[in-house]
Write an enzyme that holds these catalytic residues in place. Sequence first.
Site, mmCIF file in Angstrom:
data_model
loop_
_atom_site.group_PDB
_atom_site.id
_atom_site.type_symbol
_atom_site.label_atom_id
_atom_site.label_comp_id
_atom_site.label_asym_id
_atom_site.label_seq_id
_atom_site.Cartn_x
_atom_site.Cartn_y
_atom_site.Cartn_z
ATOM 1 C CD GLN A 109 -72.611 -57.694 2.336
ATOM 2 O OE1 GLN A 109 -73.627 -58.319 2.604
ATOM 3 N NE2 GLN A 109 -71.552 -58.278 1.815
ATOM 4 C CD1 TRP A 110 -80.308 -52.454 4.585
ATOM 5 C CD2 TRP A 110 -80.196 -54.397 5.705
ATOM 6 N NE1 TRP A 110 -81.576 -52.805 4.928
ATOM 7 C CE2 TRP A 110 -81.533 -53.992 5.614
ATOM 8 C CE3 TRP A 110 -79.895 -55.571 6.373
ATOM 9 C CZ2 TRP A 110 -82.584 -54.738 6.170
ATOM 10 C CZ3 TRP A 110 -80.932 -56.307 6.914
ATOM 11 C CH2 TRP A 110 -82.256 -55.893 6.812
ATOM 12 C CB ILE A 111 -75.847 -48.568 4.564
ATOM 13 C CG1 ILE A 111 -76.314 -47.118 4.845
ATOM 14 C CG2 ILE A 111 -74.402 -48.581 4.098
ATOM 15 C CD1 ILE A 111 -77.563 -47.024 5.641
ATOM 16 C CD GLU A 120 -75.845 -47.438 12.162
ATOM 17 O OE1 GLU A 120 -75.554 -46.716 11.190
ATOM 18 O OE2 GLU A 120 -75.149 -48.406 12.526
ATOM 19 N NE ARG A 124 -70.844 -37.827 17.199
ATOM 20 C CZ ARG A 124 -70.973 -36.573 16.788
ATOM 21 N NH1 ARG A 124 -71.827 -36.280 15.827
ATOM 22 N NH2 ARG A 124 -70.265 -35.611 17.331
ATOM 23 N NE ARG A 204 -68.688 -43.535 16.602
ATOM 24 C CZ ARG A 204 -69.615 -42.999 15.838
ATOM 25 N NH1 ARG A 204 -70.751 -43.622 15.649
ATOM 26 N NH2 ARG A 204 -69.434 -41.834 15.274
ATOM 27 C CG HIS A 222 -90.097 -50.161 -7.104
ATOM 28 N ND1 HIS A 222 -89.861 -51.192 -7.981
ATOM 29 C CD2 HIS A 222 -89.173 -49.206 -7.401
ATOM 30 C CE1 HIS A 222 -88.849 -50.872 -8.783
ATOM 31 N NE2 HIS A 222 -88.409 -49.681 -8.440
ATOM 32 N NE ARG A 231 -77.606 -56.408 -0.725
ATOM 33 C CZ ARG A 231 -76.318 -56.229 -0.934
ATOM 34 N NH1 ARG A 231 -75.495 -57.261 -0.960
ATOM 35 N NH2 ARG A 231 -75.820 -55.021 -1.177
#
Length: 310
Positions: A109-111, A120, A124, A204, A222, A231
């Site tokens: 959601q955040w991305i 991130e 890998r 993963r 901003h 959020r």
Amino acid sequence: MPIKPEEEAQIAAAREQSSATRRATVPALEEILFTPLSVLDHGFVRVIDYMGDDAAVVQAARVSYGKGTKRVSEDKGLIHYLMRHRHTTPFEMCEIKYHVKLPIFVARQWIRHRTANVNEYSARYSILDNEFYLPAPEHLAVQSTSNRQGRGESLPPGEAQRVLDLLREDAARSYRDYAYMLNEDEGGNVVDEKRSGLARELARMNLSLNFYTQWYWKTDLHNLLNFLSLRADAHAQYEIRVYAEAMIETLERWVPMTAEAFRQYRIGGAQLSANALAVIKKMLAGEPVDQAASGLSKREWSELMQVLGR
Ligand SMILES: Cc1cc2nc3c(=O)[nH]c(=O)nc-3n(C[C@H](O)[C@H](O)[C@H](O)COP(=O)(O)OP(=O)(O)OC[C@H]3O[C@@H](n4cnc5c(N)ncnc54)[C@H](O)[C@@H]3O)c2cc1C
């Protein structure tokens, strides 16, 4: 526990350092700089760096050569004016960088907030920790009937316990199989010499969305306010809202005047449609109004009544 002892030691060492600068610093934010604010069961948010303060907003708005600030009441009035009239670019002059540890489903959601710079943790390159989110029982709730994107009443205790058991068992099993496929321990040592082990970038995919990831997230004031207004809102999912609430705490330390204007005009304020405004005007004039004649849908009407506390 969100932080390991060696990470705690690194944070403590970083907090020992300080450097002289001509740039603005904010004592209230310096107090918690680098310190993790706990969120959910294993998550955190911590401020890593920042640029500017309330004065920088004022300075940019006045395109000043010096400090640009005047009396506190004038600066406050200017910041409120900028917020009220959506004159947003002065707020873009301040930046903040966070380190966030969050479940993968929250990260998804955040991305969606594209106006930030993100780096991130690489699954890998590294092995993910065996840490997954388990909601507190009171946050395990049924599907909402009024809002398709939300939750309703809490599950009965017996059902909540069963759900928690399933979440825990499934996550534990998927991590155990992840570790098996990797054939490596957390230090990168081979576990079974007779097996090859799958690449980290492939293994993963077996982990569930409640596993924790981490990132550095940098944005300007901003766009931070845009993120927080969406959020920290009651309509946002609880699991991201708690991060936004922790970040509001950092906002209040960093730019208290901006935070106050933000509470006044964005969090505590409301946007009204032309039809909603017409309803309020009629109410003020003592004229009868109802949903059917208002031009508002049932949902808009109930949202307006909620805003008006009726
Ligand atoms: C309660 C809630 C429910 C949601 N439900 C869903 C859902 O069901 N499905 C779903 O996919 N998303 C959903 N979202 C995500 C939402 O649609 C936005 O993608 C997200 O909130 C990011 O907002 P933003 O675009 O304002 O932020 P940012 O990406 O940070 O952008 C900030 C502003 O920059 C401008 N901007 C940035 N990039 C562009 C661009 N490429 N083109 C034009 N303007 C741009 C826009 O003005 C934007 O408002 C939901 C969000 C919330 C808060």
